[in-house]
Design an enzyme around this catalytic site. Structure first.
Site, mmCIF file in Angstrom:
data_model
loop_
_atom_site.group_PDB
_atom_site.id
_atom_site.type_symbol
_atom_site.label_atom_id
_atom_site.label_comp_id
_atom_site.label_asym_id
_atom_site.label_seq_id
_atom_site.Cartn_x
_atom_site.Cartn_y
_atom_site.Cartn_z
ATOM 1 N N ASP A 49 -30.207 25.726 28.264
ATOM 2 C CA ASP A 49 -32.290 25.665 27.601
ATOM 3 C C ASP A 49 -32.799 24.902 28.488
ATOM 4 O OD1 ASP A 49 -31.747 26.738 25.453
ATOM 5 O OD2 ASP A 49 -32.406 25.178 23.981
ATOM 6 N N GLN A 99 -26.241 29.239 17.691
ATOM 7 C CA GLN A 99 -27.078 29.778 16.646
ATOM 8 C C GLN A 99 -26.223 30.303 16.263
ATOM 9 O OE1 GLN A 99 -29.660 32.004 18.948
ATOM 10 N NE2 GLN A 99 -30.674 30.040 18.872
ATOM 11 N N ARG A 141 -33.201 34.571 31.714
ATOM 12 C CA ARG A 141 -33.804 33.865 32.256
ATOM 13 C C ARG A 141 -32.962 34.156 34.448
ATOM 14 N NH1 ARG A 141 -34.394 29.378 27.662
ATOM 15 N NH2 ARG A 141 -35.709 29.766 26.988
ATOM 16 N N SER A 168 -22.047 29.805 20.938
ATOM 17 C CA SER A 168 -23.106 29.882 21.143
ATOM 18 C C SER A 168 -23.520 29.064 19.223
ATOM 19 C CB SER A 168 -23.775 31.101 20.357
ATOM 20 O OG SER A 168 -25.000 31.332 19.384
ATOM 21 N N ARG A 198 -33.275 23.096 11.216
ATOM 22 C CA ARG A 198 -32.576 23.010 10.572
ATOM 23 C C ARG A 198 -32.842 22.367 9.315
ATOM 24 N NH1 ARG A 198 -30.743 24.717 15.192
ATOM 25 N NH2 ARG A 198 -28.172 24.911 15.328
ATOM 26 N N GLY A 207 -35.041 33.209 17.855
ATOM 27 C CA GLY A 207 -33.779 32.691 17.785
ATOM 28 C C GLY A 207 -33.265 32.467 16.550
ATOM 29 N N LYS A 260 -31.582 34.664 26.893
ATOM 30 C CA LYS A 260 -32.519 34.188 25.892
ATOM 31 C C LYS A 260 -33.853 34.903 25.938
ATOM 32 C CE LYS A 260 -29.798 31.089 25.747
ATOM 33 N NZ LYS A 260 -28.836 30.522 24.444
#
Ligand code: S3P
Length: 442
Positions: A320, A175, A351, A173, A32, A100, A347
């Site tokens: 995460d 993102q 996972r 999310s 960012r 991602g 991911k």
């Protein structure tokens, strides 16, 4: 022909986990800082920057769009911002490798530019879902499309005026939220998003740090076009990377570890709450503000762990850290239950599947479910596990080896440098015996 030999780790049980360990900069915040620094007016000097493959990918993308970026020293970046409308058309498709965050945030930003662009990535990124981004951006009048299967490549045509929307996000999310807020900087009117559960808010905090008009209102998180001003940014150490060493210190007898200046943003720190409720001895010391982000030294000592049902509201804000948390569960007494975590399947690897397969290879009793798993703790055996080229799976099973009943070999670990360059040195510096070997892929 075998062009890239596979990198394997073999870790021996036992280590002296005492002292201080410096953790690299936060990946999300480093991305960012680059993005907002590039489109701000003036200079942004970043310190504590994560020199990882994912963040270098974002840095290269901006160089390809004409932004002058200097690297005066490791972990330092100076960006000469070009302002909201100063980016130039890249001469070829931007390859965002494994990242991602780069692809999703850049898709929102590029949707507002006056030039065409195309985004692609590595084999893992090429499989990850992109329609969650392209659909709302199209609702904003973006000229954007992904493949028929909803994946990369993403092709973006020059903007013909984005319009602000009110968007109710179907998935939790950060993102997606960040992508829409970046597009919102280029849209007419107001762009507002609501999230089904709280997600990391680094974009909102950094936008405010740069003077952006982002507000939390009854309509959601809203943004309007306003120029950004470059600012110095100190990036805190990454709590997601620290999580592996928090778990390591929990499971190794005699461990007493201090991890300095870790980002403890409340939309990221659930790993601490989850491990504490499993009995971990974790204390926060010296809490401070760091450019709008809270940081603290994290002090962890060895302690016995017990199983818990992981509360649903903590899942998106520990998303995460589940590879690390599931290793803690493998050492905890009783059955740990994780639900509501279907996002883990999309991911860098699936996972849930990767952790199930790896834990089973270490003789841990695991039940895989659609949106999570149940793990009956005990003491993992030695064995061989596959990382599925996923950095966090590789690091999780490396840590698992520290208190297992035999050595653990983890296949395909080269990707640890996407988020934790110097991982092997960090591990070796703690007296952990790790053998790194290049094996044939064939
Ligand atoms: C990230 C958000 C999370 C996280 C990823 C980084 C970010 O993804 O898993 O590693 O920097 O915004 P989602 O927002 O897709 O959950």
């Amino acid at each position: 022909m075998n062009i890239n030999p596979r990198l394997d780790f073999c870790v021996q049980p036992g280590a002296d986990l005492t002292g201080r360990l410096t953790i690299p900069g936060d990946k999300s915040i480093s991305h960012r800082a680059l993005i907002l620094g590039a489109i701000a007016q003036g200079t942004t000097h970043i310190t504590g920057f994560l020199d990882g493959e994912d963040t270098i990918t974002t840095l290269s993308a901006f160089r390809q769009m004409g932004v002058r970026i200097e690297r005066p020293a490791p972990h330092e970046v100076i960006i000469h911002g070009v302002g909201l409308d100063g980016l130039q058309a890249p001469s070829q498709a931007l390859n965002l490798a494994n990242s991602g965050t780069s692809v999703r945030l850049l898709a929102g930003l590029l949707a507002g530019q006056a030039f065409d662009s195309e985004l692609c990535g590595d084999a893992s990124l090429m499989q990850r879902p992109m329609r969650r981004i392209t659909e709302p951006l199209r609702q904003m009048n973006a000229n954007i499309r992904c493949s028929e299967t909803g994946t990369l490549p993403i092709v973006i045509g020059a903007s013909n005026a984005l319009q602000g929307i009110h968007y109710k996000m179907p998935v939790a999310s950060a993102q997606l939220k960040s992508s829409l807020l970046l597009a919102g900087l280029y849209a007419s009117g107001k762009t507002c998003v609501t999230e089904p559960a709280v997600t990391r808010d680094h974009t909102e905090r950094m936008l405010r740090h740069f003077g952006g008009a982002v507000r939390k209102t009854q309509e959601g998180i809203c943004i309007e076009r306003q120029p950004l001003l470059g600012k110095p940014i100190e990036v805190p150490a990454d709590i997601s990377s620290a999580a592996f060493f928090m778990v390591a210190a929990c499971i190794v007898e005699g461990a007493d570890l201090l991890l300095p200046r870790i980002g403890i943003n409340p939309t990221r720190h659930a790993v601490i709450e989850i491990l504490q409720s499993m009995g971990a001895d974790i204390k926060l010391e010296n809490t401070q503000d760091c450019c709008g982000e809270p940081v603290a030294d994290i002090h962890i000592r060895h302690s016995a762990l017990h199983a818990i049902n992981i509360p649903a509201h903590l899942v998106p804000i520990a998303i995460d850290e589940f590879p690390a948390i599931l290793i803690a569960a493998a050492y905890a007494e009783g059955e740990t239950v994780l639900t509501g975590a279907a996002e883990l399947r999309v991911k860098e690897s699936d996972r849930i599947q990767a952790m199930t397969a790896g834990l089973r290879a270490l003789a841990i009793d695991v039940t895989e479910t659609d949106d999570g798993m149940r793990v009956k703790g005990g003491r993992p055996s030695g064995g061989i596990v596959d990382s599925y080229t996923d950095h966090r799976i590789a690091m999780a099973f490396t840590v698992a080896g520290l208190a297992a009943s035999g050595p653990i070999t983890v296949h395909d670990c080269a990707n640890v440098s996407t988020s934790f360059p110097g991982f092997v040195d960090a591990v070796s510096g703690l007296g952990i015996v790790i053998d790194v070997s290049h094996a044939s892929n064939g």
